[in-house]
Design an enzyme around this catalytic site. Sequence first.
Site, PDB file in Angstrom:
ATOM      1  N   ARG A   1       0.877  -1.179   0.000  1.00 38.38           N
ATOM      2  CA  ARG A   1       0.000   0.000   0.000  1.00 38.38           C
ATOM      3  C   ARG A   1       0.904   1.216   0.000  1.00 38.38           C
ATOM      4  O   ARG A   1       1.697   1.404   0.926  1.00 38.38           O
ATOM      5  CB  ARG A   1      -0.927   0.014   1.220  1.00 38.38           C
TER       6      ARG A   1
ATOM      7  N   HIS B   1      -7.409   0.777  -6.359  1.00 40.25           N
ATOM      8  CA  HIS B   1      -7.625  -0.061  -5.172  1.00 40.25           C
ATOM      9  C   HIS B   1      -8.305  -1.361  -5.623  1.00 40.25           C
ATOM     10  O   HIS B   1      -9.464  -1.629  -5.306  1.00 40.25           O
ATOM     11  CB  HIS B   1      -8.503   0.698  -4.171  1.00 40.25           C
TER      12      HIS B   1
ATOM     13  N   GLN C   1     -10.194  -3.998  -3.260  1.00 43.16           N
ATOM     14  CA  GLN C   1     -11.520  -3.590  -2.794  1.00 43.16           C
ATOM     15  C   GLN C   1     -12.592  -3.989  -3.807  1.00 43.16           C
ATOM     16  O   GLN C   1     -13.700  -4.388  -3.438  1.00 43.16           O
ATOM     17  CB  GLN C   1     -11.553  -2.073  -2.560  1.00 43.16           C
TER      18      GLN C   1
ATOM     19  N   ASP D   1     -17.259   7.153  -1.811  1.00 49.54           N
ATOM     20  CA  ASP D   1     -16.010   7.029  -1.046  1.00 49.54           C
ATOM     21  C   ASP D   1     -15.725   8.410  -0.460  1.00 49.54           C
ATOM     22  O   ASP D   1     -16.387   9.397  -0.824  1.00 49.54           O
ATOM     23  CB  ASP D   1     -14.882   6.583  -2.006  1.00 49.54           C
TER      24      ASP D   1
ATOM     25  N   CYS E   1     -16.309   1.640   0.471  1.00 51.30           N
ATOM     26  CA  CYS E   1     -15.153   0.800   0.848  1.00 51.30           C
ATOM     27  C   CYS E   1     -14.780   0.959   2.317  1.00 51.30           C
ATOM     28  O   CYS E   1     -14.113   0.096   2.883  1.00 51.30           O
ATOM     29  CB  CYS E   1     -13.968   1.100  -0.055  1.00 51.30           C
TER      30      CYS E   1
ATOM     31  N   ARG F   1     -13.430  -8.666   1.978  1.00 52.50           N
ATOM     32  CA  ARG F   1     -11.997  -8.417   1.728  1.00 52.50           C
ATOM     33  C   ARG F   1     -11.195  -9.666   2.118  1.00 52.50           C
ATOM     34  O   ARG F   1     -10.258 -10.055   1.428  1.00 52.50           O
ATOM     35  CB  ARG F   1     -11.507  -7.210   2.547  1.00 52.50           C
TER      36      ARG F   1
HETATM   37  N1  NVA Z   1      -9.953   6.690  -1.570  1.00 54.13           N
HETATM   38  C1  NVA Z   1      -9.585   6.269  -0.230  1.00 54.13           C
HETATM   39  C2  NVA Z   1      -9.818   4.812  -0.049  1.00 54.13           C
HETATM   40  C3  NVA Z   1      -9.499   4.302   1.346  1.00 54.13           C
HETATM   41  C4  NVA Z   1      -9.662   2.818   1.477  1.00 54.13           C
HETATM   42  C5  NVA Z   1      -8.128   6.631   0.029  1.00 54.13           C
HETATM   43  O1  NVA Z   1      -7.305   6.442  -0.857  1.00 54.13           O
HETATM   44  O2  NVA Z   1      -7.824   7.117   1.123  1.00 54.13           O
HETATM   45  N1   CP Z   2     -11.258  -0.124   2.478  1.00 56.34           N
HETATM   46  C1   CP Z   2      -9.977  -0.179   2.926  1.00 56.34           C
HETATM   47  O1   CP Z   2      -9.039  -0.434   2.177  1.00 56.34           O
HETATM   48  O2   CP Z   2      -9.828   0.044   4.254  1.00 56.34           O
HETATM   49  P1   CP Z   2      -8.465   0.264   5.065  1.00 56.34           P
HETATM   50  O3   CP Z   2      -7.898   1.592   4.648  1.00 56.34           O
HETATM   51  O4   CP Z   2      -8.881   0.229   6.499  1.00 56.34           O
HETATM   52  O5   CP Z   2      -7.510  -0.841   4.717  1.00 56.34           O
END
Ligand code: NVA
Ligand code: CP
Length: 301
Positions: A105, A132, A135, A220, A260, A288
Amino acid sequence: MKQIRHFLTLLDLSPREFRGVIQRASELKTMRNKGVEHRPFSGKSLAMIFEKSSTRTRVSFEAGMEQLGGHALFLSSRDTQLGRGEPIADSARVLSRMVDIVMIRTFSHDIIKVFAEHSAVPVINGLTDQYHPCQLLADMQTWFEHRGDIQGKTVAWIGDGNNMCHSYINAARRLDFKLNICCPEGFDPLAEILDPASGRCEIFRDPMAAAAGADLIVTDVWASMGQEEEQKAREAAFAGFQVTSEMMSVAAGDALFMHCLPAHRGEEVAADVIDNPNSVVWDEAENRLHAQKALMEFLLK
Ligand code: NVA
Ligand code: CP
């Protein structure tokens, strides 16, 4: 030599493979619910590199690896040499000589591309600024479990043209559904991701028009990780883009709601939408676990 399969975007799976992973995820879910042990990964390790925060991604990968008989290592860039400037390519060469699969990540999508190029083992995208995909495996599993195939259905994406939106665009290409994308001007998805999917995607500015007749409504956060300083400006730009019960009422009669998570009630979604029985966010979060177990099985096969 065996070809290494990575999962950096959904386009790394063919439509058939995507459906196969979803089906296997549901099988693994049933097995777990019945208490059937399935530990094919004995002796295998997953390295999880996190340069951004996480609850679901970390716990689902770590618990999933344990359930499959393997081991997961949590590596934060704060505590490893990655955070002190060791080149990504070198880190990839080293880690992939020690572990069997890697999840990352991070911020720029280029980081994960460089890592994958130099990795001797499969690399999974656990979220970048651009995508992502894990997800979407869970979201699509959730849809299939509640409603059957998504081919020909209409999904409305209300909010930012962000990493999740980009992965919805790729899912629309792979699973053949229509995607109504409703963003304020200036927050559209990237043209390079949208253009190849233009036959299946349509840009809207009016959220009620985008939601009309949709089978699934998704949103989101307005400010993603890394955009914390834009929070206030984004709240102003996204005014009118909250998913409300009025919006759900113009969608198809049995429309589902997904997010998500983490969610901000009163910002991108009203509390009475996310806490309504048509909201499947808890199944989505649980999936997930199952979807990523199926993905790891697929990549390590
Ligand atoms: N769009 C959000 C998704 C978090 C799971 C982010 O990147 O923070
Ligand atoms: N939806 C998701 O990826 O959650 P986290 O940021 O908690 O991993």
